[in-house]
Write a protein that holds these residues in place. Sequence first.
Motif, PDB file in Angstrom:
ATOM      1  N   UNK A 169     126.473  99.725 -37.459  1.00  0.00           N
ATOM      2  CA  UNK A 169     126.460  98.261 -37.426  1.00  0.00           C
ATOM      3  C   UNK A 169     125.063  97.657 -37.507  1.00  0.00           C
ATOM      4  N   UNK A 170     124.025  98.449 -37.302  1.00  0.00           N
ATOM      5  CA  UNK A 170     122.675  97.889 -37.300  1.00  0.00           C
ATOM      6  C   UNK A 170     122.334  97.213 -38.634  1.00  0.00           C
ATOM      7  N   UNK A 171     122.811  97.786 -39.724  1.00  0.00           N
ATOM      8  CA  UNK A 171     122.510  97.201 -41.039  1.00  0.00           C
ATOM      9  C   UNK A 171     123.097  95.799 -41.168  1.00  0.00           C
ATOM     10  N   UNK A 172     124.212  95.553 -40.474  1.00  0.00           N
ATOM     11  CA  UNK A 172     124.813  94.228 -40.512  1.00  0.00           C
ATOM     12  C   UNK A 172     124.126  93.277 -39.538  1.00  0.00           C
ATOM     13  N   UNK A 173     123.715  93.813 -38.384  1.00  0.00           N
ATOM     14  CA  UNK A 173     122.979  92.981 -37.435  1.00  0.00           C
ATOM     15  C   UNK A 173     121.726  92.410 -38.087  1.00  0.00           C
ATOM     16  N   UNK A 174     120.961  93.263 -38.754  1.00  0.00           N
ATOM     17  CA  UNK A 174     119.721  92.799 -39.377  1.00  0.00           C
ATOM     18  C   UNK A 174     120.016  91.867 -40.553  1.00  0.00           C
ATOM     19  N   UNK A 175     121.037  92.195 -41.325  1.00  0.00           N
ATOM     20  CA  UNK A 175     121.405  91.351 -42.474  1.00  0.00           C
ATOM     21  C   UNK A 175     121.821  89.963 -42.029  1.00  0.00           C
ATOM     22  N   UNK A 176     122.664  89.882 -41.003  1.00  0.00           N
ATOM     23  CA  UNK A 176     123.188  88.580 -40.616  1.00  0.00           C
ATOM     24  C   UNK A 176     122.220  87.800 -39.733  1.00  0.00           C
ATOM     25  N   UNK A 177     121.298  88.482 -39.053  1.00  0.00           N
ATOM     26  CA  UNK A 177     120.211  87.745 -38.389  1.00  0.00           C
ATOM     27  C   UNK A 177     119.435  86.956 -39.433  1.00  0.00           C
ATOM     28  N   UNK A 178     119.103  87.604 -40.545  1.00  0.00           N
ATOM     29  CA  UNK A 178     118.300  86.951 -41.575  1.00  0.00           C
ATOM     30  C   UNK A 178     119.081  85.818 -42.245  1.00  0.00           C
ATOM     31  N   UNK A 184     119.377  82.886 -39.753  1.00  0.00           N
ATOM     32  CA  UNK A 184     118.078  82.228 -39.615  1.00  0.00           C
ATOM     33  C   UNK A 184     117.773  81.370 -40.839  1.00  0.00           C
ATOM     34  N   UNK A 185     118.070  81.919 -42.026  1.00  0.00           N
ATOM     35  CA  UNK A 185     117.806  81.183 -43.264  1.00  0.00           C
ATOM     36  C   UNK A 185     118.606  79.882 -43.305  1.00  0.00           C
ATOM     37  N   UNK A 186     119.835  79.929 -42.826  1.00  0.00           N
ATOM     38  CA  UNK A 186     120.668  78.726 -42.788  1.00  0.00           C
ATOM     39  C   UNK A 186     120.059  77.646 -41.894  1.00  0.00           C
ATOM     40  N   UNK A 227     124.790  84.185 -36.152  1.00  0.00           N
ATOM     41  CA  UNK A 227     124.745  85.604 -36.528  1.00  0.00           C
ATOM     42  C   UNK A 227     125.981  86.330 -36.005  1.00  0.00           C
ATOM     43  N   UNK A 228     126.368  86.075 -34.776  1.00  0.00           N
ATOM     44  CA  UNK A 228     127.550  86.704 -34.204  1.00  0.00           C
ATOM     45  C   UNK A 228     128.809  86.316 -34.973  1.00  0.00           C
ATOM     46  N   UNK A 229     128.888  85.053 -35.373  1.00  0.00           N
ATOM     47  CA  UNK A 229     130.039  84.569 -36.149  1.00  0.00           C
ATOM     48  C   UNK A 229     130.125  85.280 -37.494  1.00  0.00           C
ATOM     49  N   UNK A 230     129.000  85.367 -38.198  1.00  0.00           N
ATOM     50  CA  UNK A 230     128.966  86.024 -39.500  1.00  0.00           C
ATOM     51  C   UNK A 230     129.330  87.505 -39.386  1.00  0.00           C
TER      52      UNK A 230
END
Length: 218
Positions: free
Chosen positions: A16-25, A28-30, A72-75
């Motif tokens: 899941x780490x790959x998704x945590x980092x992806x959706x943090x970004x 944040x961008x939003x 991020x949690x929602x995504x």
Amino acid sequence: MIKAVLFDMDGTLIDTEKYLTRFWRQAAREHGVEMTVEDSCALRSFASRYASQWFAERFGREADYWEIRERRKELMSRHLEENGIEKKPFVEETLEKLKEAGYLLAVVTATDEERTRQYLTSTGIIGYFDRLVCATMVERGKPYPDVYEYACQVTGCKPEECLAVEDAPNGIRSARGAGCHVVMVPDLTGADKELAGLIDGELESLRELPAFLGEMGI
């Protein structure tokens, strides 16, 4: 002698780490904040109360960490609901061998207990674990040692009798701070010079863990 093996969850047991980092970004961008991959990696296993301070120092007080975190949690929740949760390679094979060898197994995670149970149940591996220890059960989460100190208490093992299995810097610092032995199974990043001085070894995959334990000689 090692009696208990304490596993981090995200990035160690489940992929899941790959998704945590992806959706943090993405989150944040939003909100008008541009995070680098390195920024998002820095948040791995980082307790929110301390991550929020880091976030403010990195991006300024006007960047709303808590709102971005909720997005991020929602995504991520939506993605996992639609696509499921992947296990890391060799998870069941490794857990089976460790149980047969008589080790007490526990999960020690920055994730809250509800989601921890949900993730481990959906991947079919919750039955391997004798204890689930979450950062929400202690005052300070990773990178502070509290969660691993508590894990030692609930397993009835001394820190020197425990081997923590971690993939990220904050978890490694937490486990070593508690006095546990630590092995790193890298996910997104490997051990740098600092981390190399904190771990007992670095493995390519969980498959190497039973043999590593046998070779520790303690």
